[in-house]
Enzyme design. Structure first.
Site, PDB file in Angstrom:
ATOM      1  N   GLU A 121      80.619 -82.073  -7.728  1.00 26.16           N
ATOM      2  CA  GLU A 121      81.337 -83.288  -8.116  1.00 26.16           C
ATOM      3  C   GLU A 121      81.634 -83.230  -9.606  1.00 26.16           C
ATOM      4  O   GLU A 121      80.819 -82.717 -10.371  1.00 26.16           O
ATOM      5  CB  GLU A 121      80.454 -84.523  -7.844  1.00 26.16           C
ATOM      6  CG  GLU A 121      79.922 -84.584  -6.430  1.00 26.16           C
ATOM      7  CD  GLU A 121      78.839 -85.662  -6.253  1.00 26.16           C
ATOM      8  OE1 GLU A 121      78.763 -86.577  -7.089  1.00 26.16           O
ATOM      9  OE2 GLU A 121      78.079 -85.562  -5.280  1.00 26.16           O
ATOM     10  N   LYS A 123      81.513 -84.174 -13.304  1.00 26.65           N
ATOM     11  CA  LYS A 123      80.521 -84.965 -14.052  1.00 26.65           C
ATOM     12  C   LYS A 123      81.299 -85.905 -14.966  1.00 26.65           C
ATOM     13  O   LYS A 123      81.822 -85.492 -15.996  1.00 26.65           O
ATOM     14  CB  LYS A 123      79.592 -84.055 -14.849  1.00 26.65           C
ATOM     15  CG  LYS A 123      78.486 -84.826 -15.532  1.00 26.65           C
ATOM     16  CD  LYS A 123      77.439 -83.899 -16.097  1.00 26.65           C
ATOM     17  CE  LYS A 123      76.248 -84.655 -16.645  1.00 26.65           C
ATOM     18  NZ  LYS A 123      76.568 -85.622 -17.692  1.00 26.65           N
ATOM     19  N   ASP A 125      82.278 -88.497 -17.668  1.00 23.85           N
ATOM     20  CA  ASP A 125      81.684 -88.763 -18.971  1.00 23.85           C
ATOM     21  C   ASP A 125      81.839 -90.235 -19.320  1.00 23.85           C
ATOM     22  O   ASP A 125      82.717 -90.624 -20.076  1.00 23.85           O
ATOM     23  CB  ASP A 125      82.369 -87.877 -20.017  1.00 23.85           C
ATOM     24  CG  ASP A 125      81.524 -87.761 -21.268  1.00 23.85           C
ATOM     25  OD1 ASP A 125      80.379 -88.245 -21.256  1.00 23.85           O
ATOM     26  OD2 ASP A 125      82.009 -87.184 -22.249  1.00 23.85           O
ATOM     27  N   TYR A 233      78.723 -92.374  -7.040  1.00 17.49           N
ATOM     28  CA  TYR A 233      78.316 -91.033  -6.629  1.00 17.49           C
ATOM     29  C   TYR A 233      76.854 -90.941  -6.185  1.00 17.49           C
ATOM     30  O   TYR A 233      76.372 -89.883  -5.836  1.00 17.49           O
ATOM     31  CB  TYR A 233      78.577 -90.011  -7.744  1.00 17.49           C
ATOM     32  CG  TYR A 233      78.013 -90.401  -9.102  1.00 17.49           C
ATOM     33  CD1 TYR A 233      76.648 -90.492  -9.311  1.00 17.49           C
ATOM     34  CD2 TYR A 233      78.866 -90.672 -10.174  1.00 17.49           C
ATOM     35  CE1 TYR A 233      76.134 -90.861 -10.538  1.00 17.49           C
ATOM     36  CE2 TYR A 233      78.361 -91.048 -11.408  1.00 17.49           C
ATOM     37  CZ  TYR A 233      76.998 -91.135 -11.583  1.00 17.49           C
ATOM     38  OH  TYR A 233      76.488 -91.504 -12.796  1.00 17.49           O
ATOM     39  N   LYS A 321      77.497 -77.710 -17.360  1.00 16.47           N
ATOM     40  CA  LYS A 321      78.324 -78.252 -18.429  1.00 16.47           C
ATOM     41  C   LYS A 321      79.462 -77.296 -18.797  1.00 16.47           C
ATOM     42  O   LYS A 321      79.274 -76.076 -18.800  1.00 16.47           O
ATOM     43  CB  LYS A 321      77.457 -78.494 -19.663  1.00 16.47           C
ATOM     44  CG  LYS A 321      76.395 -79.567 -19.506  1.00 16.47           C
ATOM     45  CD  LYS A 321      77.027 -80.909 -19.268  1.00 16.47           C
ATOM     46  CE  LYS A 321      76.364 -82.100 -19.855  1.00 16.47           C
ATOM     47  NZ  LYS A 321      75.996 -82.241 -21.173  1.00 16.47           N
ATOM     48  N   CYS A 415      61.870 -81.400 -56.055  1.00 14.22           N
ATOM     49  CA  CYS A 415      62.203 -82.291 -54.946  1.00 14.22           C
ATOM     50  C   CYS A 415      63.201 -83.360 -55.399  1.00 14.22           C
ATOM     51  O   CYS A 415      63.119 -83.847 -56.524  1.00 14.22           O
ATOM     52  CB  CYS A 415      60.919 -82.959 -54.452  1.00 14.22           C
ATOM     53  SG  CYS A 415      61.212 -84.018 -53.042  1.00 14.22           S
ATOM     54  N   CYS A 417      63.123 -86.274 -54.630  1.00 14.90           N
ATOM     55  CA  CYS A 417      62.453 -87.576 -54.685  1.00 14.90           C
ATOM     56  C   CYS A 417      62.251 -87.984 -56.150  1.00 14.90           C
ATOM     57  O   CYS A 417      62.263 -87.133 -57.027  1.00 14.90           O
ATOM     58  CB  CYS A 417      61.133 -87.547 -53.922  1.00 14.90           C
ATOM     59  SG  CYS A 417      59.773 -86.784 -54.797  1.00 14.90           S
ATOM     60  N   CYS A 439      57.786 -81.217 -50.259  1.00 12.97           N
ATOM     61  CA  CYS A 439      57.602 -81.913 -51.516  1.00 12.97           C
ATOM     62  C   CYS A 439      56.100 -81.917 -51.775  1.00 12.97           C
ATOM     63  O   CYS A 439      55.324 -82.242 -50.884  1.00 12.97           O
ATOM     64  CB  CYS A 439      58.121 -83.334 -51.348  1.00 12.97           C
ATOM     65  SG  CYS A 439      57.579 -84.463 -52.612  1.00 12.97           S
ATOM     66  N   CYS A 445      54.584 -89.464 -53.245  1.00 12.74           N
ATOM     67  CA  CYS A 445      56.048 -89.348 -53.130  1.00 12.74           C
ATOM     68  C   CYS A 445      56.622 -90.581 -52.439  1.00 12.74           C
ATOM     69  O   CYS A 445      56.312 -90.854 -51.290  1.00 12.74           O
ATOM     70  CB  CYS A 445      56.415 -88.083 -52.352  1.00 12.74           C
ATOM     71  SG  CYS A 445      58.124 -88.074 -51.805  1.00 12.74           S
TER      72      CYS A 445
HETATM   73  S1  IVH Z   1      74.013 -87.813  -9.964  1.00 16.65           S
HETATM   74  C1  IVH Z   1      69.096 -88.012 -10.875  1.00 16.65           C
HETATM   75  N1  IVH Z   1      76.573 -87.403 -10.083  1.00 16.65           N
HETATM   76  O1  IVH Z   1      75.281 -87.560 -15.431  1.00 16.65           O
HETATM   77  C2  IVH Z   1      70.416 -88.266 -11.487  1.00 16.65           C
HETATM   78  N2  IVH Z   1      75.482 -88.039 -12.100  1.00 16.65           N
HETATM   79  O2  IVH Z   1      72.567 -86.219 -16.366  1.00 16.65           O
HETATM   80  C3  IVH Z   1      71.511 -88.207 -10.482  1.00 16.65           C
HETATM   81  N3  IVH Z   1      76.993 -88.290 -13.998  1.00 16.65           N
HETATM   82  O3  IVH Z   1      72.911 -90.121 -15.443  1.00 16.65           O
HETATM   83  C4  IVH Z   1      72.820 -88.385 -11.099  1.00 16.65           C
HETATM   84  N4  IVH Z   1      78.841 -87.778 -12.951  1.00 16.65           N
HETATM   85  O4  IVH Z   1      75.374 -90.714 -15.887  1.00 16.65           O
HETATM   86  C5  IVH Z   1      75.477 -87.740 -10.780  1.00 16.65           C
HETATM   87  N5  IVH Z   1      78.849 -87.025  -9.991  1.00 16.65           N
HETATM   88  C6  IVH Z   1      77.779 -87.366 -10.688  1.00 16.65           C
HETATM   89  C7  IVH Z   1      77.835 -87.686 -12.056  1.00 16.65           C
HETATM   90  C8  IVH Z   1      76.658 -88.019 -12.729  1.00 16.65           C
HETATM   91  C9  IVH Z   1      78.331 -88.150 -14.099  1.00 16.65           C
HETATM   92  C10 IVH Z   1      76.103 -88.636 -15.117  1.00 16.65           C
HETATM   93  C11 IVH Z   1      75.198 -89.806 -14.850  1.00 16.65           C
HETATM   94  C12 IVH Z   1      73.815 -89.239 -14.899  1.00 16.65           C
HETATM   95  C13 IVH Z   1      73.996 -88.014 -15.723  1.00 16.65           C
HETATM   96  C14 IVH Z   1      72.975 -86.985 -15.331  1.00 16.65           C
END
Ligand code: IVH
Length: 698
Positions: A121, A123, A125, A233, A321, A415, A417, A439, A445
């Site tokens: 899925e 991620k 932001d 999600y 990531k 230093c 300070c 220091c 200090c």
């Molecule tokens: S599942 C146990 N699914 O990423 C945590 N998280 O580091 C399960 N996030 O806190 C999270 N997209 O804020 C999940 N498809 C996704 C996500 C997602 C973004 C974020 C979320 C979470 C963080 C995890």
């Protein structure tokens, strides 16, 4: 930056201390103020470096290690909401190898030969949010907060169009906490910032901060005007299971009226993981909203449950990531910062540069060796790296662009300070020089003392509201507060306080009341507040429980300082306490001025005895050893389950062992247990003993 493999222990200790402080500061800026000062990739790299050092030196894991927590404390502006099931985080993966290792780990843990199906899925932001529905009606919504307790943002969440206030369709459990990400699209973000700029208001650094800032508005009418969106999600507490796989769960969430990410897919095995990542990376620029990676989750929920959690993250999922880009900028100055313990950290002041949407203006240079290694000079153009397994600060200098008059950086000998003390190089217990410079002003200090006082009043220590850096510095300069005990005598300066600018009856009254409220304090906070190196929150709690009362603690510390073998043994025998803590305690209480400072403080306080350890499960506090073959769970699962219930799992049987769980083929450990008269259980008996104690699975 030195590779983790070649760090000495002393360097590791120093770096872990620095990383913990740095990450905490970033957490506060990110989670409480919605205003990060570094990019996400820089932050991830800090956490990763921390994890890599901890993996190599597990005995150095700090009680306040950033690897042991999620997010930061919530803001006081919203009412607290305890999540039905904690909102945890995901571990990160940064490469194909990491993803393959994740798949291999899952298979190893579950003892599988077949390929595993995963969801992949995007991620998102944004910021995660948990929305509770009862009988299909939205009743409460909360931010993640510290993972256990979040902020009540129900009124604000009700204004988000993509979040149904009433679930559609059918088949939803009576109670369900739906979890997902609140976010802002690129177009909405740009429009919001444009309007803010036109109105002369503050603009947000990126869509994530804008979403967080928009959701965490006191006035829901303001939230309603922000075009926030939501992807579902996951879920927290549910009154009844509603799906067998993550994929099925996503489809149900969709049927109940939520948006789910259309880019999500279900893939097979390691190959599927890699392909999904590549596809998502290609789709990323066209999405119209920010994603910072791909989340992989084991699809089968019964497997997810078996895999469970380790520390603060699930074993069944990982966040892969995206690598971030590099950026170039110019070093405008190199400043030296003085920490609470006097350690000096050089910081590069950068010409502001946008990396991944965040303006970066500072980068730590760690120490003099790092400056020498990079040969960074003021005026240099440098490359900032924002990904990989090293801290992505300054990667290298672009020599071709070096100004002709740039001179090598010379670490100051004095230093910054006000004492202008000599800078000394720190040595280890055995006398070897380390990279750290300090220091030499020690207690005299003022920088160190102010930082020390700031630690003392901080939230996790004495938690004195209204006594921030500005006030402390002002009181310090006037000579009213020079040491912690002075805080509790500040009431003597009431008239002088009232004479200060912007200090009216109310604020002075509040401040003095806040101070009075902390005159009675738990032993753990008292110990932590002293700010002794290596004695963070967890260690302080362990020591508090171990010594029970302040009188016993102080008496023991005097003996530790005098190197009394029995006192040292008593401290050493406490869980997780090793040489670093003993040395630090001995050094601290070996100084007359520290002892005087503590006595002076103690005389002002009522220090409460420590709480007894929790005993609300059948096995809490017990030491358990598993031996022989287990048939209903793997060894890792058994260990994880025991630890979840508060037991300590050990690899060998000794007099300290309380229970031995023995399966077929158990050998010498079973024999030792019998000799020592230790309780021996079969796997079934063990499961029966702990069975009813298991937390309800999500
Ligand atoms: S599942 C146990 N699914 O990423 C945590 N998280 O580091 C399960 N996030 O806190 C999270 N997209 O804020 C999940 N498809 C996704 C996500 C997602 C973004 C974020 C979320 C979470 C963080 C995890």
């Amino acid at each position: 930056m030195k590779p983790v493999e070649s760090l000495t222990e002393a360097e590791a200790v120093e770096e872990l201390t620095r990383l913990a402080d740095e990450i905490t500061a970033h957490d506060i800026r990110y989670y409480q103020q919605d205003q990060p000062s570094v990019s996400d990739a820089e932050y991830d790299a800090l956490k990763q470096r921390n994890a890599a050092i901890e993996a190599r030196f597990p005995h150095l894991i700090r009680e306040n290690s950033p690897s042991l927590r999620v997010g930061a404390a919530r803001s006081e502006q919203f009412a607290p909401v305890e999540h039905g099931v904690p909102m945890l985080s995901l571990d990160n993966a940064f490469s194909d190898e990491d993803a393959l290792e994740f798949d291999a780990r899952v298979k190893r843990f579950l003892r599988l030969d077949e390929e595993v199906y995963y969801t992949a899925e995007p991620k998102i932001d944004g910021l995660s949010c948990s929305i509770r529905y009862e009988k299909g009606r939205l009743v409460q919504a909360a931010t993640r907060g510290d993972g256990r307790v979040g902020e009540d943002v129900t009124a604000n969440v009700r204004t988000i169009k993509e979040i149904p206030t009433k679930l559609e369709g059918e088949g939803w459990p009576d109670v369900i906490e739906v979890r997902g990400e609140v976010y802002l699209g690129h177009a909405e973000f740009a429009a919001l910032n444009e309007a803010a700029a036109a109105a002369g208001q503050k603009t947000y650094a990126n869509p994530r901060n804008a979403a967080a800032g928009s959701l965490r508005q006191i006035d829901p009418k303001i939230t309603a005007r922000r075009p926030l969106r939501f992807f579902a999600y996951a879920w927290g507490y549910v009154s009844a299971p509603f799906a067998e796989t993550q994929w099925e769960a996503l489809q149900k969430l969709k049927a109940w009226g939520f948006q789910i990410t259309p880019q999500s897919r279900c893939v097979k095995g390691a190959e599927g993981l890699l392909a999904a990542y590549a596809a998502m990376e290609a789709e990323r620029p066209k999405l119209g909203f920010d994603i910072d990676g791909v989340v992989y989750k084991v699809d089968r929920l019964d497997w997810q449950q078996r895999l469970g959690f380790v520390s603060r993250a699930p074993r069944w999922g990982v966040a892969r990531k995206f690598p971030a880009q590099q950026a170039r900028t110019v070093i405008e100055a190199i400043d030296i910062q003085v920490g609470r313990t006097g350690a000096l950290t050089p910081v590069a002041r950068l010409r502001p540069v946008t990396v991944g949407g965040v303006v970066v203006t500072n980068a730590t240079l760690h120490n003099a060796d790092e400056i020498a290694r990079l040969d960074v000079r003021v005026g240099d153009t440098i490359v900032l790296q924002r990904a990989g397994d090293v801290i992505p600060q300054i990667l290298r200098v672009i020599l071709e662009e070096r100004p002709k008059d740039a001179v090598p950086y010379e670490f100051p000998h004095v230093c910054p300070c006000p004492l202008k003390t000599d800078i000394v190089r720190e040595t280890t217990a055995s006398g070897a020089e380390t990279v750290v410079r300090r220091c030499s002003g020690e207690f005299a200090c003022p920088f160190q003392r102010i930082n020390h006082l700031l630690h003392f009043v901080s939230r996790r220590a004495f938690d004195i509201e209204g006594l921030g850096e500005k006030q402390l510095t002002a009181f310090f300069e006037r000579g009213w507060i020079r040491a912690p005990a002075d805080i509790f005598r500040l009431h003597e300066k009431r008239d002088e306080l009232l004479a200060m600018e912007r200090m009216g009856e109310t604020s002075v009254g509040n401040l003095l009341a806040n101070i009075e409220a902390r005159r009675t304090i738990g032993l753990d906070r008292f110990i932590y507040g002293l700010g002794i190196r290596h004695i963070g929150e967890t260690t302080a709690t362990i020591m508090a429980r171990g010594y029970g009362s302040a009188a016993h603690f102080l008496e023991a510390m005097d003996k530790v300082a005098a190197r009394d073998p029995e006192a040292i043994e008593e401290l050493d025998a406490m869980d997780q306490i090793g040489d670093a803590v003993i040395e630090a305690a001995a050094a601290f209480f070996g100084e007359d001025h520290n002892r005087a400072m503590v006595q002076d403080l103690f005389a002002e306080l009522t220090v409460l005895d420590a709480e007894k350890p929790k005993t609300d499960t059948a096995v809490a506090g017990k030491t358990v050893v598993f031996t022989g073959a287990l048939e209903r769970m793997t060894r890792d699962e058994a260990k994880a389950q025991a630890e979840r219930l508060g037991a300590k799992v050990s690899g060998s049987v000794s007099r300290k062992t309380d229970i031995v769980v023995a399966g077929p083929g158990a050998g010498s450990k079973l024999k030792t247990a019998a000799e020592l008269g230790i309780q021996v259980l079969t796997e079934d008996e063990w499961l029966e003993m702990v069975g009813s104690q298991e937390p309800t699975p999500p």
